[in-house]
Motif scaffolding. Structure first.
Motif, mmCIF file in Angstrom:
data_model
loop_
_atom_site.group_PDB
_atom_site.id
_atom_site.type_symbol
_atom_site.label_atom_id
_atom_site.label_comp_id
_atom_site.label_asym_id
_atom_site.label_seq_id
_atom_site.Cartn_x
_atom_site.Cartn_y
_atom_site.Cartn_z
ATOM 1 N N GLY B 89 0.814 -1.203 0.000
ATOM 2 C CA GLY B 89 0.000 0.000 0.000
ATOM 3 C C GLY B 89 0.853 1.261 0.000
ATOM 4 O O GLY B 89 2.040 1.230 0.353
ATOM 5 N N ASP B 112 -4.913 5.856 -7.137
ATOM 6 C CA ASP B 112 -5.543 4.560 -6.879
ATOM 7 C C ASP B 112 -5.691 3.786 -8.197
ATOM 8 O O ASP B 112 -5.487 2.566 -8.229
ATOM 9 C CB ASP B 112 -6.898 4.746 -6.184
ATOM 10 N N GLY B 117 -5.372 0.126 -6.875
ATOM 11 C CA GLY B 117 -6.062 -0.056 -5.608
ATOM 12 C C GLY B 117 -5.168 -0.136 -4.386
ATOM 13 O O GLY B 117 -5.521 -0.778 -3.392
ATOM 14 N N ARG B 118 -4.046 0.551 -4.413
ATOM 15 C CA ARG B 118 -3.149 0.452 -3.253
ATOM 16 C C ARG B 118 -2.992 1.771 -2.510
ATOM 17 O O ARG B 118 -2.127 1.924 -1.660
ATOM 18 C CB ARG B 118 -1.781 -0.053 -3.725
ATOM 19 N N ASP B 166 -19.799 2.289 -9.867
ATOM 20 C CA ASP B 166 -18.798 1.305 -10.282
ATOM 21 C C ASP B 166 -19.051 0.793 -11.703
ATOM 22 O O ASP B 166 -18.110 0.510 -12.435
ATOM 23 C CB ASP B 166 -18.803 0.116 -9.307
ATOM 24 N N GLN B 206 -10.512 0.970 -5.330
ATOM 25 C CA GLN B 206 -10.918 0.609 -3.968
ATOM 26 C C GLN B 206 -12.274 1.196 -3.567
ATOM 27 O O GLN B 206 -12.679 1.069 -2.413
ATOM 28 C CB GLN B 206 -9.875 1.076 -2.943
ATOM 29 N N PRO B 209 -10.179 5.190 -1.735
ATOM 30 C CA PRO B 209 -8.839 4.968 -1.187
ATOM 31 C C PRO B 209 -8.912 5.088 0.339
ATOM 32 O O PRO B 209 -9.753 5.822 0.867
ATOM 33 C CB PRO B 209 -8.017 6.099 -1.821
ATOM 34 N N VAL B 210 -8.061 4.365 1.029
ATOM 35 C CA VAL B 210 -8.170 4.268 2.498
ATOM 36 C C VAL B 210 -7.887 5.612 3.173
ATOM 37 O O VAL B 210 -6.882 6.258 2.895
ATOM 38 C CB VAL B 210 -7.176 3.209 3.036
ATOM 39 N N THR B 420 -5.031 -5.126 -2.629
ATOM 40 C CA THR B 420 -5.283 -3.707 -2.368
ATOM 41 C C THR B 420 -4.896 -3.360 -0.929
ATOM 42 O O THR B 420 -4.821 -4.239 -0.063
ATOM 43 C CB THR B 420 -6.777 -3.359 -2.554
ATOM 44 N N ARG B 422 -6.799 -1.694 1.063
ATOM 45 C CA ARG B 422 -8.007 -2.039 1.799
ATOM 46 C C ARG B 422 -8.004 -3.519 2.196
ATOM 47 O O ARG B 422 -8.360 -3.882 3.315
ATOM 48 C CB ARG B 422 -9.189 -1.728 0.872
ATOM 49 N N GLY B 423 -7.581 -4.350 1.275
ATOM 50 C CA GLY B 423 -7.493 -5.778 1.549
ATOM 51 C C GLY B 423 -6.459 -6.081 2.619
ATOM 52 O O GLY B 423 -6.713 -6.858 3.552
ATOM 53 N N ARG B 429 -14.758 -2.959 1.006
ATOM 54 C CA ARG B 429 -14.830 -1.957 -0.063
ATOM 55 C C ARG B 429 -16.183 -1.252 0.038
ATOM 56 O O ARG B 429 -17.220 -1.895 0.033
ATOM 57 C CB ARG B 429 -14.724 -2.640 -1.427
#
Lengths: 430, 430
Positions: B89, B112, B117-118, B166, B206, B209-210, B420, B422-423, B429
């Motif tokens: 990430g 992202d 997605g990181r 999405d 994601q 994003p976080v 990701t 998030r993962g 998500r």
């Protein structure tokens, strides 16, 4: 530096500059969010020894149904692209209306460090209310206000880039990291901006990343003449190119500058080993256009209903410019296309869908090089901002076929002679 | 998701978090502008299967003589780093006080997409007048105003990220590119921002994003409890960590949220195969400190002249906190270091020079893992934000020695289980 060679940029846009390019079966329409797609385009351009790749920008989303190309944010994309390439310049667009000078100076300087001196900044003032309304304005400030702000913006950015002297860093492990006497506040307290400085990054490798502009209005031309180090232009034919070229060069001189300030008109090319092959490529894209929607749009441009005109017949005669009451610019372009090219209706729709107001060349590498050379030798251009109708095919064709022809004529470098964008463009380091 | 494993971030800062690290003969002080240096650090962290690398940020330049670490602008640096790594990430800092929500949403969303997605966004409100005075403010808005702005900022950013559904993109070559009914304006007309939207980028991979935050004040904790998906903390010891941890978890619950919201205190480590080797590493860095300047600074912190104290003798007794009239926070930290560690004066200077208020562990992989596990098992931490005193050495030591020990204990992943950020963090998500 002798002006003996062309400068060439690749203007990266979606699936290409033809509005229907994404509809082609082989298009990269699924890859608009894939950084590897843009890296590949830049590597093709670098294989062709081009001066730079260039991203335009907008701060708003238009209609997403047709011909809408989104792309990654230019500065973040260019950072990744810099790591997938070694020599080619990287030009990103930053709006003086929506950024602060500190952000702009810092982001572009950071990219100049990351790319080891390959960064250029295309300064725009932005145009649309839809963009303004994403950044705290109710409507776009008027033209004069945007340019006044832009001028102050440039002054602040240049001062920030100069806020660290080149030799400020000593990195003396027994002594000090940098000499504070060589890292100075700029104390910019202007009408639009308060920026104390210094920048929180040492001076960029190029001193100043290259400042690019595209001035069309009076104020735009003046700003370009005073600050721009390379200029994008729009010219339908050599005559229009010459008018712009001579006007800008005179303004540059009047501003007391001796920089070369290369002028790069946009150029749309369809390249084939024969004229027929080139035309077939053009037709292939034109046939991707949704006809009804394109005719509706043309109807708006020329203010008459053309929905029942014949697609593959010549365009019917249009009223002269002086009898036309709508927006003049685009109508004049349409008249010139019809007059000089006698297109069918389908061809006209295709021309308008692919950089209509820009010079469009359809032909063999030789015929395209001929015309480029003619512009170059006759005060029309110092190079071109390539707008391939489809990507990556259009830039591959250009790099593999036209570039070698230009090289044979001594009009374009065989190898990079410099490591920085400034070096490619023949500009001094400030 | 079961809470059975630690989360680990690498906090990238200059030559390391020890102020004198750049003075070490083997330091990377010459490479602070070299993107390859940061790429190497991220690859080491990825080798250790860490959740993310993290860049803090500041908008101003402090004293450049000593202990000043400049770094590349975080977002442009993270773009390049994303291309040099595959799974780790990438967390960048964006200030809600100096950016517009549209820029922030777009830059982070673009990253992202680039990183597949990181991306994470560390939200800060910034603190210093010197930063404000680079962005059109005469002085920093007060704390309450900054947090009110930050809250509205987050709401606008989240809405922009959601402005494309999405499944908005159809990419139907015979039909339309996207469904306009699934790309919506957000019409944010708040007290601080006007943002019509939609964002000019499709929804990030994601979703969001976080969102990372480090709330210390009342308002900061509340904002973090309502929006943050991971939280950076400062805790000198387990007791302080527990107080913060329990308070935040209670606030998260009170806000009606069921996300895990991992809390990651900063952690400074000196790792050796023996305790003596670890101490020797610490001493090696401490000995790089310029003594006179460090004593002057300590004198300011404790409000007494200590210029003639003995360097390698225990620190003389200090007056208790209640008799101290200066700033309490740092003085309390100094008292705690002196009380718990009985350091020599040189050791105290070193502790203050390397993340003084953060937990500092000096020892073998086993003893460090013991303490990390103790915090993890006792409501002190869900993981740690690693602040190696020197880079790259400090993170290499951690990755090669402490990570395997944590893995043996089942406290840390052997391989990435997700693609990701998030993962990695066990977040849904949105």
């Amino acid at each position: 530096m002798a002006r003996d060679q062309l400068h060439l940029n690749l203007f990266i846009l979606g699936c290409g500059h033809h509005k229907a390019a994404w509809r082609h079966p082989a298009s990269a329409a699924e890859r608009l969010g894939d950084i590897r797609y843009y890296e590949e385009l830049a590597r093709i351009a670098e294989r062709g020894k081009l001066d730079a790749v260039f991203f335009a920008d907008s701060m708003a989303t238009g209609s997403v149904e047709d011909g809408f190309y989104w792309h990654l944010e230019p500065l973040t994309a260019l950072s990744a692209i810099s790591r997938a390439t070694e020599r080619i310049g990287l030009i990103g667009t930053v709006s003086s209306t929506f950024y602060t000078p500190f952000h702009a100076a810092r982001l572009v300087a950071s990219l100049d460090h990351i790319s080891a001196g390959r960064m250029g900044w295309n300064l725009v003032t932005s145009m649309f209310d839809s963009e303004a309304r994403n950044h705290n304005y109710k409507a776009m400030p008027d033209h004069a206000a945007r340019y006044a702000r832009a001028e102050e913006f440039v002054e602040a950015v240049l001062a920030l880039w100069d806020s660290w002297q080149d030799d400020a860093i000593e990195c003396d492990r027994q002594g000090r990291y940098a000499d504070p006497a060589k890292v100075k506040k700029i104390h910019h307290h202007g009408e639009h901006f308060l920026v104390d400085g210094p920048l929180n990054l040492p001076r960029p490798p190029q001193g100043h990343p290259v400042l690019v502009q595209a001035g069309a209005s009076e104020q735009g031309r003046d700003l370009a003449a005073r600050y721009a180090e390379a200029i994008y232009a729009v010219a339908f034919d050599l005559e229009a190119a010459q008018q712009y070229y001579r006007d800008i060069k005179a303004r540059v001189q009047a501003a007391g500058r001796h920089d070369p300030v290369p002028i790069l008109p946009g150029l749309v090319t369809y390249v084939g080993s024969t004229e027929a092959e080139a035309k077939a490529k053009q037709r292939e894209l034109d046939e991707c256009l949704p006809v009804a929607a394109s005719l509706r749009q043309l109807g708006l441009f020329i203010e008459q209903d053309c929905s029942d005109w014949e697609l593959d017949a010549p365009v019917p005669e249009l009223p002269p410019l002086e009898d036309f009451s709508g927006p003049q610019g685009r109508y004049a372009t349409i008249l010139r296309i019809v007059e000089t090219e006698q297109p069918t209706l389908r061809e006209l729709l295709g021309r308008l869908a692919a950089g209509g107001g820009h010079c469009t060349l359809v032909g063999t590498p030789e015929s395209i090089a001929d015309e480029m050379e003619r512009w170059f030798r006759n005060e029309g251009a110092d190079g071109f901002n390539l707008m391939p109708p489809s990507l990556p095919g259009g830039i591959e064709d250009f790099v593999d076929q036209v570039v070698p022809e230009l090289q044979r004529r001594g009009l374009f470098r065989q190898e990079y002679q410099a490591t920085t964008l400034r070096g490619h463009l023949g500009l001094e380091r400030p």
